[in-house]
Design a protein around this motif. Structure first.
Motif, PDB file in Angstrom:
ATOM      1  N   HIS A 180      -8.903   3.042  -0.431  1.00 57.41           N
ATOM      2  CA  HIS A 180      -6.976   3.101  -1.263  1.00 57.41           C
ATOM      3  C   HIS A 180      -6.733   3.656   0.136  1.00 57.41           C
ATOM      4  O   HIS A 180      -5.398   4.900  -0.774  1.00 57.41           O
ATOM      5  CB  HIS A 180      -7.260   3.905  -2.596  1.00 57.41           C
ATOM      6  CG  HIS A 180      -7.745   3.452  -4.163  1.00 57.41           C
ATOM      7  ND1 HIS A 180      -9.425   3.036  -4.146  1.00 57.41           N
ATOM      8  CD2 HIS A 180      -7.054   2.695  -5.013  1.00 57.41           C
ATOM      9  CE1 HIS A 180      -9.431   2.430  -4.930  1.00 57.41           C
ATOM     10  NE2 HIS A 180      -8.016   2.645  -6.005  1.00 57.41           N
ATOM     11  N   GLY A 181      -6.885   3.420   1.319  1.00 55.31           N
ATOM     12  CA  GLY A 181      -5.944   3.838   2.332  1.00 55.31           C
ATOM     13  C   GLY A 181      -6.283   5.628   3.212  1.00 55.31           C
ATOM     14  O   GLY A 181      -5.629   5.772   3.986  1.00 55.31           O
ATOM     15  N   LEU A 282      -6.116  12.072  -2.059  1.00 57.05           N
ATOM     16  CA  LEU A 282      -5.935  11.600  -3.318  1.00 57.05           C
ATOM     17  C   LEU A 282      -7.535  12.317  -3.865  1.00 57.05           C
ATOM     18  O   LEU A 282      -7.789  13.003  -3.225  1.00 57.05           O
ATOM     19  CB  LEU A 282      -6.910   9.656  -2.874  1.00 57.05           C
ATOM     20  CG  LEU A 282      -7.138   8.836  -1.760  1.00 57.05           C
ATOM     21  CD1 LEU A 282      -7.740   7.746  -1.480  1.00 57.05           C
ATOM     22  CD2 LEU A 282      -5.823   7.749  -3.225  1.00 57.05           C
ATOM     23  N   ALA A 283      -7.543  11.970  -4.863  1.00 58.69           N
ATOM     24  CA  ALA A 283      -8.308  12.436  -5.824  1.00 58.69           C
ATOM     25  C   ALA A 283      -9.056  11.860  -6.657  1.00 58.69           C
ATOM     26  O   ALA A 283      -8.322  10.659  -6.895  1.00 58.69           O
ATOM     27  CB  ALA A 283      -7.477  13.989  -6.934  1.00 58.69           C
ATOM     28  N   LEU A 350      -0.445  12.600 -10.957  1.00 55.75           N
ATOM     29  CA  LEU A 350      -0.437  12.161  -9.579  1.00 55.75           C
ATOM     30  C   LEU A 350      -0.408  10.710 -10.703  1.00 55.75           C
ATOM     31  O   LEU A 350      -0.991  10.125 -11.803  1.00 55.75           O
ATOM     32  CB  LEU A 350      -1.933  12.597  -9.694  1.00 55.75           C
ATOM     33  CG  LEU A 350      -1.815  14.180  -9.192  1.00 55.75           C
ATOM     34  CD1 LEU A 350      -3.835  14.706  -9.226  1.00 55.75           C
ATOM     35  CD2 LEU A 350      -1.822  14.153  -7.807  1.00 55.75           C
ATOM     36  N   ASP A 351       0.269  10.270  -9.950  1.00 58.36           N
ATOM     37  CA  ASP A 351       0.302   8.195  -9.361  1.00 58.36           C
ATOM     38  C   ASP A 351      -1.218   7.615  -9.779  1.00 58.36           C
ATOM     39  O   ASP A 351      -2.046   8.627  -9.241  1.00 58.36           O
ATOM     40  CB  ASP A 351       0.341   7.904  -8.452  1.00 58.36           C
ATOM     41  CG  ASP A 351       1.814   8.143  -7.553  1.00 58.36           C
ATOM     42  OD1 ASP A 351       2.824   8.425  -9.041  1.00 58.36           O
ATOM     43  OD2 ASP A 351       2.672   7.555  -7.316  1.00 58.36           O
ATOM     44  N   VAL A 352      -1.260   7.240 -10.701  1.00 57.41           N
ATOM     45  CA  VAL A 352      -2.823   6.642 -10.861  1.00 57.41           C
ATOM     46  C   VAL A 352      -2.922   5.225 -10.183  1.00 57.41           C
ATOM     47  O   VAL A 352      -2.342   3.977 -10.922  1.00 57.41           O
ATOM     48  CB  VAL A 352      -2.563   6.189 -12.512  1.00 57.41           C
ATOM     49  CG1 VAL A 352      -4.212   5.883 -12.744  1.00 57.41           C
ATOM     50  CG2 VAL A 352      -3.385   7.620 -13.831  1.00 57.41           C
ATOM     51  N   LEU A 353      -3.945   5.232  -9.345  1.00 56.75           N
ATOM     52  CA  LEU A 353      -4.002   4.034  -8.584  1.00 56.75           C
ATOM     53  C   LEU A 353      -4.814   3.099  -9.242  1.00 56.75           C
ATOM     54  O   LEU A 353      -4.989   2.029  -8.795  1.00 56.75           O
ATOM     55  CB  LEU A 353      -4.612   4.598  -7.040  1.00 56.75           C
ATOM     56  CG  LEU A 353      -3.939   5.247  -6.013  1.00 56.75           C
ATOM     57  CD1 LEU A 353      -4.419   5.397  -4.499  1.00 56.75           C
ATOM     58  CD2 LEU A 353      -2.138   5.084  -6.463  1.00 56.75           C
TER      59      LEU A 353
END
Ligand SMILES: C[S@@+](CC[C@H](N)C(=O)[O-])C[C@H]1O[C@@H](n2cnc3c(N)ncnc32)[C@H](O)[C@@H]1O
Length: 377
Positions: A180-181, A282-283, A350-353
């Motif tokens: 995820h980067g 990221l988390a 947070l954004d959910v990837l």
């Protein structure tokens, strides 16, 4: 051992759920490594692998390393039926793999295996999900706390499997984050690090990182700080804030921490994780969802299951794991929520990837990101 541990947590249900209540809750095939024996000539490791639909021919053990090994599967495992009672074929889901040491080669001191469950070849991150690491020598099993401290954190495991699974989980966390980067650098926080089971292996997969570990369990943190000096361990608060500065971390992961916190506390920690992540950081957090419920379902009342199925959240279950370790042991619970409810809990913060079932054993994983443009708290 699992059976005994579960009996300690739960009393017998008054009205147990039926097989129909549980069948269909989760169809992701699970696996576990339960024993490793290393001799001069061979390494034998064993465990369980649930056959998809009860079909043993749909399970294959593979390795990308140059490993010469013999697989025995399926093997009778009467004990597995005690907790995978709802899974067809669980009474024979044992495996044993024997590695010929002299004829086997790997890039480092570990042999890496994965399980090919037929029908899941295109499932996202399946290789990461099913990765198993087997050490060539027993050194990996050394430097662990006493069994009591170990089992406070990894209730069901023996020390050797704690060690081997720690490598697997460090691989999973770093690989999924990189997918995820994440650029495998910066400050990494193991939130709820326990005795450092996973934190100790992060640098193996991400040598450019600085790893910190925090936990509310002062005994395990004292052990980890003394025995794993390359990692910065500290005791953290039950409720935020932590002492970390805003924007400190490129990656925060928490394995089986949210699984013990009631919803109000989960939300407080999601806000804190947002604060201490860098923008773009990221988390990766695990939660107990459908498969975890299925796993303990024999010890639950039908009414409990009914509430979970209707609302996506199970009534809170107690945990005595931190009695005598933290001042307010009631803080620590066993919390179950389905993947949809987990995503809904995280989204405001947070954004959910990504959100994946059973990425860490029977626990689900959400991949969250602090937006890159987000420079405020
Ligand atoms: C099931 S254990 C898992 C430990 C570790 N993540 C691992 O996988 O080996 C859960 C851990 O979370 C810790 N914990 C619970 N709430 C916490 C919090 N608010 N902050 C830090 N640690 C916490 C517990 O003390 C315990 O060590």
């Amino acid at each position: 051992m699992i059976q005994r541990a579960l009996q300690k947590i739960f009393s017998a249900p008054v009205a147990p759920p039926t097989e129909e209540d549980i069948a269909g809750l989760s169809d992701v095939p699970l696996f576990s490594m339960n024993g490793i024996a290393i001799s001069e000539t061979e390494i034998v490791f064993s465990g369980l692998a649930l056959p998809p639909g009860g079909d043993y021919s749909a399970v294959e053990f593979k390795s990308d390393d140059d490993v010469v090994f013999r697989t025995e599967y399926p093997l009778p495992t009467p004990g597995a039926k005690d907790y995978y009672w709802y899974w067809p074929g669980a009474e024979q889901c044992g495996f044993r793999i024997t590695i010929d040491k002299a004829r086997s080669h790997s890039a480092d001191d570990l042999f890496r295996f994965y399980i090919d469950f037929d029908g899941r070849k295109n499932a996202p991150l399946e290789r990461e999900r099913t990765a198993l690491f087997v050490p060539r020598t027993a050194e990996l099993f050394e430097n662990f706390p006493a069994l009591e401290a170990l089992q406070r954190v990894q209730r069901f495991d023996n020390p050797q499997c704690v060690a081997a699974r720690g490598v697997g989980d460090a691989f999973r966390m770093t690989s999924i984050a990189a997918h995820h980067g994440w650029t495998r650098d910066g400050n990494v926080l193991d939130w709820g690090a326990g005795h450092g089971r996973v934190a100790r292996h992060i640098s193996r997969f991400a040598p450019q990182t600085r790893v910190k570990g925090v936990d509310i369990d002062p005994q395990n943190i004292a052990w980890a700080a003394e025995h794993l000096p390359s990692i910065d361990f500290s005791v953290g608060p039950l409720m935020p804030p932590t002492a970390y500065e805003s924007g400190s971390f490129s990656l925060i992961y928490g394995i089986s921490v949210m699984t013990h916190l009631e919803p109000r506390v989960q939300k407080a920690w999601l806000a804190e994780i947002h604060r201490i992540l860098k923008p773009g950081g990221l988390a990766l957090l695990t939660f107990s969802g459908d498969a975890a419920v299925a796993f303990i379902s024999r010890w639950l009342d039908a009414g409990w299951i009914d509430t979970y199925l209707k609302t996506g959240v199970g009534p809170l279950l107690p945990s005595s794991d931190l009695v005598g370790v933290i001042d307010t042991p009631d803080y620590y619970k066993n919390v179950h929520q389905n993947l949809q409810r987990t995503v809904e809990t995280c989204e405001p913060f947070l954004d959910v990837l990504g959100a994946h079932e059973c990425m860490f054993g029977y626990q689900d994983l959400v991949i969250l990101q602090r937006p890159l443009q987000d420079d405020g708290a």
